[in-house]
Design a protein around this motif. Structure first.
Motif, PDB file in Angstrom:
ATOM      1  N   TRP A  18      16.169  15.136  -7.372  1.00  0.00           N
ATOM      2  CA  TRP A  18      16.394  16.585  -7.225  1.00  0.00           C
ATOM      3  C   TRP A  18      15.113  17.391  -7.436  1.00  0.00           C
ATOM      4  O   TRP A  18      14.956  18.472  -6.885  1.00  0.00           O
ATOM      5  CB  TRP A  18      17.466  17.061  -8.220  1.00  0.00           C
ATOM      6  N   TYR A  27      16.630  18.807   1.977  1.00  0.00           N
ATOM      7  CA  TYR A  27      17.791  19.645   1.691  1.00  0.00           C
ATOM      8  C   TYR A  27      17.734  20.938   2.519  1.00  0.00           C
ATOM      9  O   TYR A  27      18.723  21.338   3.140  1.00  0.00           O
ATOM     10  CB  TYR A  27      17.849  20.023   0.196  1.00  0.00           C
ATOM     11  N   LYS A  31      20.163  22.087   5.678  1.00  0.00           N
ATOM     12  CA  LYS A  31      20.941  23.321   5.583  1.00  0.00           C
ATOM     13  C   LYS A  31      20.634  24.250   6.758  1.00  0.00           C
ATOM     14  O   LYS A  31      21.524  24.909   7.292  1.00  0.00           O
ATOM     15  CB  LYS A  31      20.659  24.024   4.252  1.00  0.00           C
ATOM     16  N   HIS A 184      19.442  31.637   2.822  1.00  0.00           N
ATOM     17  CA  HIS A 184      20.684  30.915   2.525  1.00  0.00           C
ATOM     18  C   HIS A 184      20.499  29.396   2.508  1.00  0.00           C
ATOM     19  O   HIS A 184      21.226  28.677   1.817  1.00  0.00           O
ATOM     20  CB  HIS A 184      21.770  31.292   3.550  1.00  0.00           C
ATOM     21  N   ARG A 187      18.458  28.733  -1.256  1.00  0.00           N
ATOM     22  CA  ARG A 187      18.930  29.145  -2.585  1.00  0.00           C
ATOM     23  C   ARG A 187      19.461  27.990  -3.424  1.00  0.00           C
ATOM     24  O   ARG A 187      19.102  27.839  -4.594  1.00  0.00           O
ATOM     25  CB  ARG A 187      20.010  30.232  -2.448  1.00  0.00           C
ATOM     26  N   ASP A 188      20.332  27.172  -2.845  1.00  0.00           N
ATOM     27  CA  ASP A 188      20.954  26.092  -3.615  1.00  0.00           C
ATOM     28  C   ASP A 188      20.095  24.837  -3.688  1.00  0.00           C
ATOM     29  O   ASP A 188      20.412  23.908  -4.435  1.00  0.00           O
ATOM     30  CB  ASP A 188      22.312  25.731  -3.009  1.00  0.00           C
ATOM     31  N   ALA A 189      19.024  24.790  -2.902  1.00  0.00           N
ATOM     32  CA  ALA A 189      18.185  23.584  -2.861  1.00  0.00           C
ATOM     33  C   ALA A 189      17.042  23.624  -3.864  1.00  0.00           C
ATOM     34  O   ALA A 189      16.487  22.583  -4.223  1.00  0.00           O
ATOM     35  CB  ALA A 189      17.620  23.393  -1.452  1.00  0.00           C
ATOM     36  N   GLU A 192      15.864  25.185 -10.741  1.00  0.00           N
ATOM     37  CA  GLU A 192      15.449  26.252 -11.653  1.00  0.00           C
ATOM     38  C   GLU A 192      14.143  25.862 -12.345  1.00  0.00           C
ATOM     39  O   GLU A 192      13.911  24.688 -12.652  1.00  0.00           O
ATOM     40  CB  GLU A 192      16.534  26.503 -12.699  1.00  0.00           C
TER      41      GLU A 192
END
Length: 215
Positions: A18, A27, A31, A184, A187-189, A192
């Motif tokens: 990750w 990723y 997407k 879009h 963001r989730d890929a 933090e």
């Protein structure tokens, strides 16, 4: 043997870590193409056989899905590939020095990243032609390659206390980075920053344990 329709319906598996900027690229690209995928996490320092034999080219396999990641014009494609290689040659190795993962001169590494980003600031102006991304109106190949390093560059700022993306010095690139993060498909890929900092500490510990197995 599965039929062709069954093969097409089978889920795509992304094999990697990750925190890896290489995995993040996949990723984001998937997407953008609207391709559903399953993420299979690899153990740090232990590449599986499945990983070693799997290496699809997303823009070719899903050519009709979503935006093209590379421009059709051969010269424009070459320019994006040149700068993508430049990113990996200059930013990636300097980043691991600044993070303390490998030994090296941190001042020299910081200067290398600073110079590289300054060149990329100029490249963005030329490649984007007044639009939002290196790829023009939407995220493209070079956006993904440089964007995959953004999380670690933010982590570097915390780990090494070095300001990397300075808005006063890199106005175009910092604005691009904000747009990239907000997209879009991104963001989730993107991991933090604090999680990457914690992972970096863990990674250094793993490397030390391997270097001194009897310690």
């Amino acid at each position: 043997m599965a039929s062709s329709s069954e093969e097409q319906a089978a889920p795509v598996r992304v094999i990697g870590g990750w925190a890896s900027h290489y995995a993040i690229r996949v990723y984001v690209a998937l997407k953008l193409k609207g391709v559903e995928y399953e993420s299979l996490q690899e153990v740090v320092g232990n590449k599986s056989e499945l990983l070693l034999k799997s290496n699809p080219y997303i823009d070719e396999v899903w050519a009709s899905n979503g935006p093209a990641l590379l421009p059709a014009d051969p010269y424009a494609r070459a320019v994006q590939r040149f700068w993508a290689q430049y990113v990996d040659d200059k930013i990636a190795p300097a980043s691991v020095v600044l993070r303390g993962v490998i030994n090296g001169d941190r001042d020299e590494a910081a200067a290398q990243v600073s110079t590289a980003l300054q060149h990329l600031e100029e490249a963005f102006v030329k490649c984007s032609q007044g639009k939002s991304y290196f790829g023009g109106g939407d995220i493209g190949f070079l956006d993904i390659v440089l964007g995959s390093h953004l999380g670690w560059l933010k982590a570097v700022e915390k780990i090494a206390g070095v300001k990397v993306l300075d808005e006063s010095r890199l106005p175009e690139l910092t604005a691009w980075a904000d747009r990239f993060y907000a997209h879009h498909a991104v963001r989730d890929a993107m991991p933090e920053t604090d999680r990457l900092v914690q992972f970096n500490t863990y990674l250094i510990g793993v490397l030390k344990a391997k270097a001194n197995p009897n310690a």
